[in-house]
Design an enzyme around this catalytic site. Structure first.
Site, PDB file in Angstrom:
ATOM      1  N   HIS A  40      46.012  13.814 -66.870  1.00 49.68           N
ATOM      2  CA  HIS A  40      44.891  14.395 -67.604  1.00 49.68           C
ATOM      3  C   HIS A  40      45.485  15.044 -68.847  1.00 49.68           C
ATOM      4  CE1 HIS A  40      42.236  13.877 -64.147  1.00 49.68           C
ATOM      5  NE2 HIS A  40      43.175  14.402 -63.389  1.00 49.68           N
ATOM      6  N   CYS A  63      43.619   8.830 -63.075  1.00 51.83           N
ATOM      7  CA  CYS A  63      43.579   9.511 -61.777  1.00 51.83           C
ATOM      8  C   CYS A  63      42.621   8.829 -60.791  1.00 51.83           C
ATOM      9  CB  CYS A  63      43.221  10.976 -62.003  1.00 51.83           C
ATOM     10  SG  CYS A  63      43.758  12.033 -60.658  1.00 51.83           S
TER      11      CYS A  63
HETATM   12  N1  GLN Z   1      39.894  12.947 -56.062  1.00 48.47           N
HETATM   13  C1  GLN Z   1      41.109  12.255 -56.382  1.00 48.47           C
HETATM   14  C2  GLN Z   1      42.344  12.945 -55.826  1.00 48.47           C
HETATM   15  O1  GLN Z   1      42.299  14.130 -55.529  1.00 48.47           O
HETATM   16  C3  GLN Z   1      41.244  12.103 -57.875  1.00 48.47           C
HETATM   17  C4  GLN Z   1      41.348  13.404 -58.557  1.00 48.47           C
HETATM   18  C5  GLN Z   1      41.305  13.281 -60.039  1.00 48.47           C
HETATM   19  O2  GLN Z   1      40.783  12.325 -60.583  1.00 48.47           O
HETATM   20  N2  GLN Z   1      41.779  14.314 -60.691  1.00 48.47           N
HETATM   21  O3  GLN Z   1      43.353  12.328 -55.655  1.00 48.47           O
END
Ligand code: GLN
Length: 716
Positions: free
Chosen positions: A660, A557
């Site tokens: 995730h 992510c």
């Molecule tokens: N902050 C980033 C987004 O919202 C990554 C989020 C994350 O790693 N879950 O795209």
């Protein structure tokens, strides 16, 4: 006369009667829902009938306990109270409580953090009590900044409301700093010297891009902090607990802030009880209640709501508690660890709307601490029992699945005949477990359960060598269980007899990638992601060289986004590392327009479908010629962006993905692929033949994968 309010009241009363008498159901929400439909101003209309004042209680953990204790304290002082005691904390729950009461002296209302913005403009409470803000249900709230914004908005809608807040929590302090309301802090004035957990919420400054310095840290992000760069700091609290003493079943402290000081004793264990009791005393003081009223409430407190509720069934000591996020869970584990006798514990995990559909957070809990507890038998139940079992497996705990509380008690009695039994359940799992315990009078006999021994590794693939896994910035890039990927990699290598060392490179430290076999970058909230990416930019050349040398890199992510040319934070374009040909932007609506939900992929790296959970605002686009990690199966998820139906990237030995879960927990083939690539590279460097990985018993992992595929209607 207010006709709408009167009709709403009448319909509400009728629906309450029908729910309770015809359907035998509690009426904690529905009447309020109907009432608000007829009269959207119902909360304001009814609140105006409260004679003396009202309090709203918000915060991730402890709301129901604090709300009930405060309401009890008012009653102990001879006041009549309206209160949503069962924890129905949306506007409908508050409205229902108000409809049931005709003009009380005080109102005490538990409110969901995000619903405070809806409730406050009407309720206009005298006090809002903000207990703490921990990671919880990120699939519903996105990132924690969003909750802070929403609470600040709520307070702006009611300028005469005083905010009573936990000054030990930088996330609460930041809310107090940004509102124009009067603010009063409470906190603990000394180091409690508690063992720290692995994952905590942001240790990052709330105003600038620096890491906070802690004089002491209690648990989670709570403590005495200040920012060395911009001066953001814990404001000296008005109500302070000193001389905190913990015993096996009680918590005591002295409170300064009212004259004369107060000596507090709570017959319940756990560091968080000190905070809860402090909040109740502080709120009571502001509302003009004598300490004796709070003492009477605490002394008589007998939670019948499953929060630290004890049972005595057939002479067995049983404790039931709610735990719904990593911080609360870790505090519960401490209670079990303190039990010196034989014990059994069952964790019941559901993933319904009110729990959050994403159970990645299970990997942020330090279950490995339980593995060290002698003679503890552990069980997993609830809708996500398989996920719980896998999580425990990688903490070195062989947990049996249980159907329900009765099944658990039968097995526990057989396995640990003279033990204490603990049942820890998350939000929607709790009522069912509690219902069973309430009902249960006699336990059926059960067969003793034999525990399986964990698999022992036999092969010495690379004698004298150890596999080095580098976890970059675990305190910044570790959103909702991502660090679990490192646990899975390390554990799967160790089970094959491979020596593993995990190197945590914290922000500000240097990483030596020459020795690295696998590098891991997790996901992160925007604020943390920015700080991590700035530091990574300084070592972009090292990381690029490592990747070009076929180093194995797993990036999730936020970590995945950083690998590209650029990524967007709000409207700001951030430079990426430029290691792979991807670009990340945002959709209309910025960080609130997120792709959230279960996702299933078909990937060249695995035969089985790959299951995970995505939660991101960023939309990533691959350059022509770049290979994606997988293709979305059916309608389950988005992946890189709204259109492509593909997720992630594969580049040399790099896997980047939005999944995730953590990714590797239920997808062991991907984990083994990464380990195999790392071993191949290491062997080539040593001039040895590439070893192959012996298979492991993956029945728990594959059962968890299959359970999710089955639920989503995908053939595994
Ligand atoms: N902050 C980033 C987004 O919202 C990554 C989020 C994350 O790693 N879950 O795209």
């Amino acid at each position: 006369m207010n006709i709408k309010r009167d009709i709403a009241q009448g319909v509400g009363a009728a629906s309450t009667w029908a729910l309770q008498h015809v359907f035998g159901r509690p009426a904690a929400n529905f009447p309020g829902k109907v009432g608000l439909y007829i009269d959207p101003q119902l909360i304001g209309d009814l609140a105006s009938c409260i004679h003396e004042g009202s309090v709203a209680v918000v915060g991730t953990n402890g709301k129901t306990t604090v709300t009930n204790l405060l309401a009890d304290a008012f009653e102990a002082a001879g006041k009549s109270v309206v209160c949503n005691r069962t924890g129905a904390n949306l506007d409908s729950g508050v409205a229902t409580a108000l409809m049931h009461t005709h003009g009380a002296d005080w109102g005490v209302f538990e409110s969901d953090e995000l619903w405070l913005a809806k409730i406050t403009p009407q309720l206009k409470p005298d006090y809002v009590v903000l207990l703490n803000l921990f990671r919880d249900q990120l699939d519903r709230v996105g990132e924690i900044d969003h909750i802070q914004e929403s609470i600040a908005l709520a307070l702006a809608s009611s300028p005469q409301t005083t905010l009573l807040y936990n000054a030990d929590d930088p996330l609460c302090q930041a809310v107090a700093d940004r509102v124009d309301n009067q603010v009063v802090g409470f906190g603990i004035g000394e180091d409690l010297d508690l063992a720290q957990n692995t994952v905590a919420d942001s240790g990052m400054c709330q105003h600038c891009d620096a890491m906070l310095d802690y004089q002491w840290r209690q648990y989670g992000q709570l403590g005495a902090y200040h920012c060395p760069s911009c001066g953001f700091t814990r404001a000296e609290p008005a109500f302070v607990a000193h001389n905190v003493r913990f015993a096996a079943d009680s918590t005591a402290f002295d409170m300064a802030g009212r004259e004369p000081g107060v000596s507090v004793m709570v017959p319940l264990a756990g560091a968080y009880m000190a905070y809860n009791a402090l909040a109740v005393h502080a709120a009571a003081c502001l509302c003009g209640l004598a300490p004796s009223a709070v003492e009477a409430a605490i002394e008589a407190f007998d939670p019948h709501n499953g929060r630290l509720q004890s049972y005595d069934i057939d002479g067995f000591r049983i404790l039931l508690n709610l735990a719904k996020n990593p911080t609360g869970f870790n505090q519960n584990l401490r209670i079990i660890e303190q039990d010196k006798g034989p014990a059994a514990v069952a964790f019941f995990i559901n993933d319904k709307e009110a729990d959050g559909h994403d159970v990645s957070w299970l990997w942020d809990i330090d279950f490995q601490e339980l593995a060290a507890v002698d003679g503890l038998a552990v069980y997993a139940g609830g809708i996500r029992s398989h996920d719980m079992q896998v999580r425990l497996k990688y903490a070195g705990i062989d947990a049996q699945l249980v159907e329900d509380a009765e099944d658990f008690l039968a097995r526990a009695r057989a396995a640990v005949p003279d033990g204490s039994y603990y049942l820890i359940a998350n939000y929607t799992a709790l009522p069912e477990v509690k219902g069973e315990l309430d009902r249960m009078e006699h336990l059926p006999a059960a067969q003793p359960v034999t525990l399986q021994r964990p698999l022992q590794g036999e092969s010495e693939l690379l004698e004298g060598e150890s596999l080095v896994i580098v976890h970059m910035y675990p305190e910044l890039l570790n959103l909702y269980g991502d660090g679990g990927n490192v646990t899975v990699l390390a554990e799967r290598a160790r089970r094959r007899g491979i020596d593993v060392s995990v190197v945590r490179v914290e922000h500000g430290q240097d990483a030596n990638l020459d020795e690295a076999d696998i590098v891991f970058l997790g996901g992160g909230p925007d604020r943390e992601q920015r700080l991590a990416s700035q530091s990574l930019l300084d070592r972009a050349d090292d990381l690029r060289a490592y990747v070009e040398d076929d180093g194995v890199l797993l990036a999730i992510c936020g970590g995945y986004q950083i690998l590209g040319r650029e990524w967007l934070l709000g409207d700001e374009v951030m430079d990426g590392l430029g290691i792979i040909g991807i670009t990340t932007g945002r959709a209309q609506g910025g960080s609130h327009n997120r792709l959230v939900g279960n996702i299933v992929l078909q990937s060249p790296l695995a035969q089985a479908p790959i299951v995970g959970y995505e939660n991101h605002a960023g939309r990533t686009f691959l350059d022509a010629g770049c290979k994606s990690f997988g293709w979305v199966i059916g309608h389950h998820g988005h992946g890189n962006n709204d259109a492509d139906r593909a997720d992630g990237v594969l580049h040399r030995n790099v896997v980047g993905t939005y999944l995730h879960g953590p990714l590797l927990a239920k997808n062991p083939e991907v984990a083994d692929h990464l380990i195999q690539c790392a071993l191949n590279r290491r062997a080539a460097k040593l001039g040895k033949p590439a070893p192959s990985l012996p298979p492991l018993d993956d029945s728990a992992e594959l059962a968890a994968n299959a359970a999710m595929c089955h639920r989503l209607g995908v053939h595994s």
